[in-house]
Write a protein that holds these residues in place. Structure first.
Motif, PDB file in Angstrom:
ATOM      1  N   GLU A 143     -13.820  10.077  62.682  1.00  0.00           N
ATOM      2  CA  GLU A 143     -12.579  11.084  63.189  1.00  0.00           C
ATOM      3  C   GLU A 143     -12.848  11.853  64.483  1.00  0.00           C
ATOM      4  N   LYS A 144     -14.145  12.700  64.174  1.00  0.00           N
ATOM      5  CA  LYS A 144     -14.496  13.750  65.017  1.00  0.00           C
ATOM      6  C   LYS A 144     -15.869  13.418  65.690  1.00  0.00           C
ATOM      7  N   GLY A 145     -16.436  12.406  65.444  1.00  0.00           N
ATOM      8  CA  GLY A 145     -17.633  12.099  66.166  1.00  0.00           C
ATOM      9  C   GLY A 145     -18.770  13.037  65.820  1.00  0.00           C
ATOM     10  N   ILE A 146     -20.143  13.033  66.445  1.00  0.00           N
ATOM     11  CA  ILE A 146     -21.186  13.690  66.379  1.00  0.00           C
ATOM     12  C   ILE A 146     -21.278  14.682  67.626  1.00  0.00           C
ATOM     13  N   VAL A 147     -20.672  15.546  67.828  1.00  0.00           N
ATOM     14  CA  VAL A 147     -20.611  16.458  68.948  1.00  0.00           C
ATOM     15  C   VAL A 147     -21.050  17.894  68.751  1.00  0.00           C
ATOM     16  N   GLY A 148     -21.855  18.181  69.802  1.00  0.00           N
ATOM     17  CA  GLY A 148     -22.535  19.588  69.444  1.00  0.00           C
ATOM     18  C   GLY A 148     -23.467  19.765  70.773  1.00  0.00           C
ATOM     19  N   ARG A 149     -24.380  20.853  70.412  1.00  0.00           N
ATOM     20  CA  ARG A 149     -25.396  21.221  71.224  1.00  0.00           C
ATOM     21  C   ARG A 149     -26.751  20.222  70.847  1.00  0.00           C
ATOM     22  N   GLY A 150     -27.281  19.720  71.863  1.00  0.00           N
ATOM     23  CA  GLY A 150     -28.455  18.873  71.465  1.00  0.00           C
ATOM     24  C   GLY A 150     -29.825  19.739  72.122  1.00  0.00           C
ATOM     25  N   VAL A 151     -30.882  19.328  71.387  1.00  0.00           N
ATOM     26  CA  VAL A 151     -32.138  19.804  71.892  1.00  0.00           C
ATOM     27  C   VAL A 151     -33.263  18.926  71.744  1.00  0.00           C
ATOM     28  N   LEU A 152     -33.722  18.616  73.033  1.00  0.00           N
ATOM     29  CA  LEU A 152     -34.882  17.743  73.211  1.00  0.00           C
ATOM     30  C   LEU A 152     -36.502  18.401  72.696  1.00  0.00           C
ATOM     31  N   LEU A 153     -37.070  17.885  71.927  1.00  0.00           N
ATOM     32  CA  LEU A 153     -38.503  18.129  71.872  1.00  0.00           C
ATOM     33  C   LEU A 153     -39.201  17.090  72.169  1.00  0.00           C
ATOM     34  N   ASP A 154     -39.861  17.197  73.365  1.00  0.00           N
ATOM     35  CA  ASP A 154     -40.774  16.092  73.996  1.00  0.00           C
ATOM     36  C   ASP A 154     -42.297  16.096  73.654  1.00  0.00           C
ATOM     37  N   TYR A 155     -42.252  15.666  72.343  1.00  0.00           N
ATOM     38  CA  TYR A 155     -43.749  15.404  71.758  1.00  0.00           C
ATOM     39  C   TYR A 155     -44.545  14.681  72.873  1.00  0.00           C
ATOM     40  N   HIS A 156     -43.943  13.608  73.150  1.00  0.00           N
ATOM     41  CA  HIS A 156     -44.827  12.527  74.101  1.00  0.00           C
ATOM     42  C   HIS A 156     -45.522  13.140  75.228  1.00  0.00           C
ATOM     43  N   SER A 157     -44.882  14.005  75.848  1.00  0.00           N
ATOM     44  CA  SER A 157     -45.256  14.797  77.450  1.00  0.00           C
ATOM     45  C   SER A 157     -46.007  15.767  76.702  1.00  0.00           C
ATOM     46  N   TRP A 158     -46.044  16.590  75.649  1.00  0.00           N
ATOM     47  CA  TRP A 158     -46.832  17.517  75.265  1.00  0.00           C
ATOM     48  C   TRP A 158     -47.989  17.066  74.664  1.00  0.00           C
ATOM     49  N   ARG A 159     -48.130  15.802  73.931  1.00  0.00           N
ATOM     50  CA  ARG A 159     -49.233  15.575  73.362  1.00  0.00           C
ATOM     51  C   ARG A 159     -50.317  15.048  74.515  1.00  0.00           C
TER      52      ARG A 159
END
Length: 319
Positions: A143-159
């Motif tokens: 009805e309203k979806g999953i809508v908002g502010r997203g944040v990416l934590l890039d563990y792959h690049s970090w490790r």
């Protein structure tokens, strides 16, 4: 519910006799949205300020990405294309398991295993018994979806930068301390109601495997994957901050669980927190690294299937 009105994590479970860590009744006895109640109009409006360039990045892995050897013994994607003579026209029919590619786990998917109940006390009989209803179906999220502010934590690049060993097909727990370090290095400010996206590099590793290697991996029982740790600290961090969590790996959490319970039980069964799995975060990670921006607007519209267990996310990150 604004964050200042959120019960403290230490108050869980909210009611005596309910399963461990559960928050049943917080949004009403008949609630089917769970953590998505956190995505209020005000929070979504504020999240829209993340749109600055108009660049859009899809996070959907192809529906047939796992081909004929999916993990967990799930059914493969099948497409039947056919012409409809005498007109020059085609239709097609798709048949697939909703969890064989990018997916949101709905509230019917995983419940408390010992207690044998789902979110807000829904039982197996309520979902798949002789007199089953549509309760806790994923269609309620459409009805309203999953809508908002997203944040990416890039563990792959970090490790990789840290030189840490990693095997995408072996159980390994990612501690909260590392996630917080990644957020700090990326300059990510986490806000209440955010949609967490975690890249561990699973899809990148999967794409590097030959078909014969994939065949061997899918026969492992149980299959093993890295993911976030099962800990009180991880649960409290999610409780205090997010409206949904997702990753590019098959389980989001370390699998099999390293504790006496799985995060799936608490997130889905206890809180109604959507769990996204097998999201394709490769292009997203590239764009975030290129621009130095690891927050963005997210729009995801699940399929409107009353009584559905899971759904492709149909998800975009917008910068």
């Amino acid at each position: 519910m604004p964050p200042q009105n959120l019960p403290p994590f230490s108050a869980l479970p909210l009611r005596e006799g309910d399963p461990h860590h559960s928050a049943w009744g917080l949004y009403g006895e008949n609630d089917e949205l769970g953590f998505l109640n956190r995505l209020t109009d005000d929070i979504v409006l504020e999240a829209a300020k993340e749109i600055k360039s108009g660049v859009r990045v899809s996070l959907n892995w192809p529906l047939d990405a796992q081909g004929d050897i999916p993990f967990f013994g799930r059914q493969i994607f099948h497409q039947h294309v056919y012409q409809k003579p005498p007109r020059i026209i085609h239709d097609d029919v798709w048949t697939f398991n909703t969890q064989s590619s990018s997916q949101w786990d709905g509230l019917r998917h995983y419940g408390y295993q010992k207690e044998q109940v789902f979110y807000n006390g829904v039982t197996v009989q309520d979902i798949s018994g002789e007199n089953a209803s549509k309760v806790n179906g994923i269609g309620a999220w459409s009805e309203k979806g999953i809508v908002g502010r997203g944040v990416l934590l890039d563990y792959h690049s970090w490790r990789i930068k840290k030189g840490l060993p990693f095997d995408a097909f072996q159980s390994a727990s990612i501690p909260l301390s590392q996630l917080k370090e990644i957020a700090k290095e990326q300059g990510v400010e986490i806000k209440f109601g955010d949609i967490l996206l975690l890249r561990v590099g699973w899809i990148d590793a999967y794409n590097s495997k030959s078909k014969s290697e994939k065949m061997v991996l899918t026969k492992a029982s149980p299959p093993s994957f890295p993911g976030v740790e099962q800990s009180e600290e991880m649960l409290e961090w999610i409780w205090n901050n997010f409206s949904a969590v997702a990753g590019d790996h098959p389980s989001f959490e370390c699998w099999p669980t390293q504790k006496e319970f799985a995060l799936h039980e608490v997130l889905l069964g206890g809180w109604g927190c959507p769990i996204g799995e097998l999201f394709d975060l490769e292009a997203l990670a590239d764009h975030c690294a290129k621009t130095g921006r690891y927050s963005f607007f997210v729009t995801s519209e699940v399929c409107n299937v009353p009584g559905g267990v899971a759904s492709p996310p149909n998800i975009l990150a917008i910068f």
